[in-house]
Design an enzyme around this catalytic site. Structure first.
Site, PDB file in Angstrom:
ATOM      1  N   THR A   1     -58.724 -18.876  40.529  1.00 52.36           N
ATOM      2  CA  THR A   1     -60.093 -18.482  40.845  1.00 52.36           C
ATOM      3  C   THR A   1     -60.240 -18.060  42.298  1.00 52.36           C
ATOM      4  OG1 THR A   1     -60.885 -20.084  39.256  1.00 52.36           O
ATOM      5  CG2 THR A   1     -62.493 -19.245  40.824  1.00 52.36           C
TER       6      THR A   1
ATOM      7  N   TYR B   1     -55.844 -32.657  30.460  1.00 53.75           N
ATOM      8  CA  TYR B   1     -54.937 -32.065  31.458  1.00 53.75           C
ATOM      9  C   TYR B   1     -54.054 -33.061  32.223  1.00 53.75           C
ATOM     10  CZ  TYR B   1     -57.264 -33.230  35.884  1.00 53.75           C
ATOM     11  OH  TYR B   1     -57.762 -33.883  36.977  1.00 53.75           O
TER      12      TYR B   1
ATOM     13  N   HIS C   1     -61.705 -23.046  46.099  1.00 49.47           N
ATOM     14  CA  HIS C   1     -61.744 -23.385  44.674  1.00 49.47           C
ATOM     15  C   HIS C   1     -61.036 -24.715  44.405  1.00 49.47           C
ATOM     16  CE1 HIS C   1     -61.489 -23.077  40.322  1.00 49.47           C
ATOM     17  NE2 HIS C   1     -60.189 -23.202  40.392  1.00 49.47           N
TER      18      HIS C   1
ATOM     19  N   GLN D   1     -60.463 -29.142  28.848  1.00 49.55           N
ATOM     20  CA  GLN D   1     -59.507 -29.245  29.953  1.00 49.55           C
ATOM     21  C   GLN D   1     -59.531 -30.623  30.607  1.00 49.55           C
ATOM     22  OE1 GLN D   1     -60.362 -26.357  33.049  1.00 49.55           O
ATOM     23  NE2 GLN D   1     -58.767 -27.114  34.419  1.00 49.55           N
TER      24      GLN D   1
ATOM     25  N   ASP E   1     -59.960 -15.789  33.499  1.00 51.28           N
ATOM     26  CA  ASP E   1     -59.256 -16.928  32.908  1.00 51.28           C
ATOM     27  C   ASP E   1     -60.312 -17.865  32.303  1.00 51.28           C
ATOM     28  OD1 ASP E   1     -57.437 -18.948  32.334  1.00 51.28           O
ATOM     29  OD2 ASP E   1     -57.529 -19.772  34.360  1.00 51.28           O
TER      30      ASP E   1
ATOM     31  N   GLU F   1     -63.158 -17.801  35.142  1.00 52.14           N
ATOM     32  CA  GLU F   1     -62.521 -17.823  36.454  1.00 52.14           C
ATOM     33  C   GLU F   1     -62.205 -16.377  36.829  1.00 52.14           C
ATOM     34  OE1 GLU F   1     -59.235 -20.639  36.583  1.00 52.14           O
ATOM     35  OE2 GLU F   1     -60.668 -22.295  36.747  1.00 52.14           O
TER      36      GLU F   1
ATOM     37  N   TYR G   1     -53.359 -21.171  41.894  1.00 50.51           N
ATOM     38  CA  TYR G   1     -54.494 -22.023  42.251  1.00 50.51           C
ATOM     39  C   TYR G   1     -54.639 -21.884  43.758  1.00 50.51           C
ATOM     40  CZ  TYR G   1     -56.882 -26.647  41.540  1.00 50.51           C
ATOM     41  OH  TYR G   1     -57.767 -27.696  41.429  1.00 50.51           O
TER      42      TYR G   1
ATOM     43  N   GLU H   1     -60.301 -13.782  38.809  1.00 46.76           N
ATOM     44  CA  GLU H   1     -58.987 -13.823  39.460  1.00 46.76           C
ATOM     45  C   GLU H   1     -58.418 -12.410  39.614  1.00 46.76           C
ATOM     46  OE1 GLU H   1     -56.263 -16.566  37.705  1.00 46.76           O
ATOM     47  OE2 GLU H   1     -57.815 -18.033  37.197  1.00 46.76           O
TER      48      GLU H   1
ATOM     49  N   ARG I   1     -64.089 -26.322  30.055  1.00 49.70           N
ATOM     50  CA  ARG I   1     -63.953 -27.407  31.033  1.00 49.70           C
ATOM     51  C   ARG I   1     -63.915 -28.786  30.402  1.00 49.70           C
ATOM     52  NH1 ARG I   1     -61.831 -24.676  35.116  1.00 49.70           N
ATOM     53  NH2 ARG I   1     -63.190 -23.004  35.811  1.00 49.70           N
TER      54      ARG I   1
ATOM     55  N   ARG J   1     -62.108 -35.048  40.178  1.00 50.56           N
ATOM     56  CA  ARG J   1     -61.614 -36.333  40.681  1.00 50.56           C
ATOM     57  C   ARG J   1     -62.509 -36.784  41.829  1.00 50.56           C
ATOM     58  NH1 ARG J   1     -57.540 -32.803  39.854  1.00 50.56           N
ATOM     59  NH2 ARG J   1     -57.659 -32.110  42.021  1.00 50.56           N
TER      60      ARG J   1
ATOM     61  N   ASP K   1     -50.405 -18.845  36.092  1.00 51.68           N
ATOM     62  CA  ASP K   1     -51.679 -18.875  36.797  1.00 51.68           C
ATOM     63  C   ASP K   1     -51.536 -19.785  38.017  1.00 51.68           C
ATOM     64  OD1 ASP K   1     -54.305 -18.140  37.165  1.00 51.68           O
ATOM     65  OD2 ASP K   1     -55.096 -19.807  35.989  1.00 51.68           O
TER      66      ASP K   1
ATOM     67  N   GLU L   1     -68.130 -24.342  39.641  1.00 50.74           N
ATOM     68  CA  GLU L   1     -68.364 -24.480  41.080  1.00 50.74           C
ATOM     69  C   GLU L   1     -69.758 -23.982  41.451  1.00 50.74           C
ATOM     70  OE1 GLU L   1     -64.950 -23.026  43.675  1.00 50.74           O
ATOM     71  OE2 GLU L   1     -64.423 -22.275  41.691  1.00 50.74           O
TER      72      GLU L   1
ATOM     73  N   THR M   1     -57.391 -15.088  27.674  1.00 52.15           N
ATOM     74  CA  THR M   1     -57.391 -14.662  29.071  1.00 52.15           C
ATOM     75  C   THR M   1     -57.583 -13.150  29.050  1.00 52.15           C
ATOM     76  OG1 THR M   1     -55.795 -16.415  29.583  1.00 52.15           O
ATOM     77  CG2 THR M   1     -56.071 -14.659  31.223  1.00 52.15           C
TER      78      THR M   1
ATOM     79  N   LYS N   1     -57.445 -23.586  28.246  1.00 52.16           N
ATOM     80  CA  LYS N   1     -57.233 -22.243  28.789  1.00 52.16           C
ATOM     81  C   LYS N   1     -56.649 -21.277  27.767  1.00 52.16           C
ATOM     82  CE  LYS N   1     -57.802 -23.324  33.309  1.00 52.16           C
ATOM     83  NZ  LYS N   1     -58.611 -22.575  34.278  1.00 52.16           N
TER      84      LYS N   1
END
Lengths: 391, 391
Positions: free
Chosen positions: A324, A224, A113, A220, A213, A179, A108, A181, A217, A122, A106, A338, A237, A233
């Site tokens: 995503t 992560y 996104h 994760q 996906d 997500e 990114y 995708e 959250r 963060r 996967d 988001e 999927t 995840k």
């Protein structure tokens, strides 16, 4: 003999001809091509046993020249009369996972996104990491839990720890997300030690599918760092049932957005593989987002070149997804974290305020792209309904 | 008929009986069991076609009761006379990858290793992340590049950026490393939605192999935030040729080190699955490290319980590795980045100062464990030589 009627506005007209795997009460799983609202049994119609298998892998492994030849033969076939016994109504067949997944990666690749997630995960740091514009960031996911569209998604359990909690607790995911995708399916592999240049993309990638996906959250966010997403995840999927051949996407090719700084030479394309695919994300029947794939920063050819530049082999059945798809506008975001800004800005879904997925919710992701004959070709859909966490 | 002689100190005595896949000029790849310096052709000796396949997967999928029964039958067989045509000298056969890898997961279960890597990769932060003592941190790796011991390792190319460089450059890895690990092979899978409790570990895991998780530290350092290691690992992962049955490791079971804080209930074991396996890492023939597996903080039963607690299925052929085995002492570290402290403290290898791997270097990882009859059983070795980066 049957002449297959294709409604004029069908997303499955002659410019598309996606492949899938179907069965009927009298027919074991085998390859079919979708034309309008019909499925053509390829083993019967073309008299070739490679299509009598329960996945597309053997056919995909035959390589680019075969893909071109078979597409030409199917185009001729369905323009004329097809034997009755080779034609089924799509509503009368059972669809299966169209290919056996080898490795699943996967990426990114949406700047929108990655920036949004950076701000949410963060909040006190630069949203994009220093590496992001130099390479398509990606990671391996769990191939064994790739499931067909329509498979119910059981809410996962796991460890969650909110920033204000002293210790993690165990229980059902509280921030279940999607997500939207695009996924790319490798047909012809590449041997260990031989990177695939960007310009060889179409000789290796057979086609594309829609991918959801599913993402937990809260699980994760806790797990992560530093080795990446894992249980957040790996529970499921979902992929769409029809593999749209890359050969059908020629008219959808567009340049990617300007890439600055200029990528290192191994990531430069001589011809663009950005794709003008328009997504729609429906939450309980209401379209809440229309992510534009043409906004993706990195192209799938760049993803494959990056994934193999260290000498890693690619195998028939490898699936790599874009990450995503999110555009610059709020209603172009392909993940609910988001769209609702971490749950702080609910969206109205059929009059109810929603943030993350609730039990019973259903998400349907669909997409279309320009076809070679001026029609729009469709990817079908990837659909999934959320069931409560198991006992 | 042949009586198989087993040297008294053989690591492949009757307490071991590991499975592999071999071929000869006259025999296609098929399952064998190693006894002393011999390989017994199981399809011939037991008259069972499940062993005539090119991988162990079909046999492993038959489940725990079958593993017990076949081990009993082999024990009886090799204690007596074996048909001549079923016995080969191990030096006269070609060994193959013993199982088809489904998903590959790599954990990070040594507190010493995780602390050392934390200090080296993130010198200004706490070495252990807040999640580390709450869950076995892991991530998915590339199943398609798992290779058999003895396969040469071509130095990977990729993007590297040292902290004092303004932009990344592309070229051969400058910090090529190893990770000495123990890998666990799933025989009997588990369905989607059904977590595997710690206490069911032995009903799902067929056996163990040695793993060298080759690592390109410069590529890894630049790419791994935020989604984890990718190209820094995916170029090759080597495994040993002989799968030591979990049934042979009963005498090696020991408690893990004390786990504080107490793990959440799904990670608690009623009987310990720590393992007293002693590793040796030889660099160009000189043993530079002896990592002790009994120091691993998380047990493999906890790894499997964690990996499936979100409902993820496990499949026959899934491989999950422990992460680098490192003990508290310098000469117990299972990766060269730790052993040489990021390259700043070279070790003497045959009189030469070494930090990371040079072209032509060869690494051999071996291990032994106590067997049920008082002997030490062996895992054989995982061997690999570094070739220069391709052109």
């Amino acid at each position: 003999m049957t002449t297959i009627a294709v409604p004029e506005d069908s997303p499955f007209g002659l410019a598309n001809l996606p492949y899938g795997v179907f069965s009927t009460p009298g027919t074991a799983p085998r390859a079919g091509v979708r034309v309008g609202d019909s499925v053509v049994d390829l083993a019967l119609a073309l008299g070739d046993d490679v299509f009598a298998r329960p996945t597309l892998n053997a056919f995909m492994a035959q390589g680019y020249e075969r893909w071109v030849e078979v597409r030409r033969r199917i185009t001729e076939l369905v323009a004329g009369d097809v034997p009755d016994e080779a034609v089924h109504a799509v509503g009368a067949v059972t669809l299966h996972l169209p290919f056996e997944v080898a490795d699943y990666v996967d990426f990114y690749a949406s700047e929108h996104h990655a920036s949004n997630l950076g701000r949410l995960f963060r909040p006190n740091a630069e949203p994009l990491m220093p590496n992001w514009k130099h390479l398509p960031v990606g990671y391996h996911g769990r191939a064994g839990t790739v499931v067909l569209s329509g498979t119910d998604i059981v809410r996962p359990r796991g460890q969650r720890k909110a920033p204000d909690e002293a210790a993690p607790s165990f229980g059902p995911c509280r921030r279940l997300d999607i997500e939207a995708e695009l996924g790319f399916v490798v047909g012809a592999g590449s041997p260990l030690g031989t990177p695939v240049p960007c310009d060889d993309f179409a000789r290796h990638v057979f086609g594309a599918v829609l991918v959801n996906d599913w993402s937990a959250r809260d699980i994760q966010a806790w797990e992560y760092v530093p080795l990446g997403p894992f249980l957040g995840k790996s529970f499921a999927t979902s992929v769409s049932a029809w593999v749209v051949p890359l050969l059908a996407l020629e008219a959808a090719r567009v340049p990617t957005p300007a890439q600055d700084p200029e990528p290192l030479p191994y990531l430069r394309e001589n011809a663009p593989w950005g794709l003008d695919v328009e997504f729609a994300v429906a939450w309980n029947g209401q379209v809440v987002s229309r992510p534009p794939y043409r906004e993706m920063y990195w192209s799938p050819a760049q993803m494959l070149a990056h994934m193999t530049v260290n000498g890693a082999s690619a195998r028939t059945g490898d699936l790599f997804a874009s990450g995503t798809v999110s555009g610059p506008e709020r209603d172009q975001r392909g993940a609910f974290i988001e769209l609702t800004w971490g749950g702080r800005e609910p969206v109205a879904v059929n009059g109810e305020k929603r943030t993350f997925l609730e039990d019973g919710d259903e998400v349907v992701i669909s997409a279309t792209a320009p076809g070679a004959d001026g029609t729009r070709i469709g990817f079908g859909e990837v659909r999934g309904r959320v069931l409560p966490a198991g006992s």
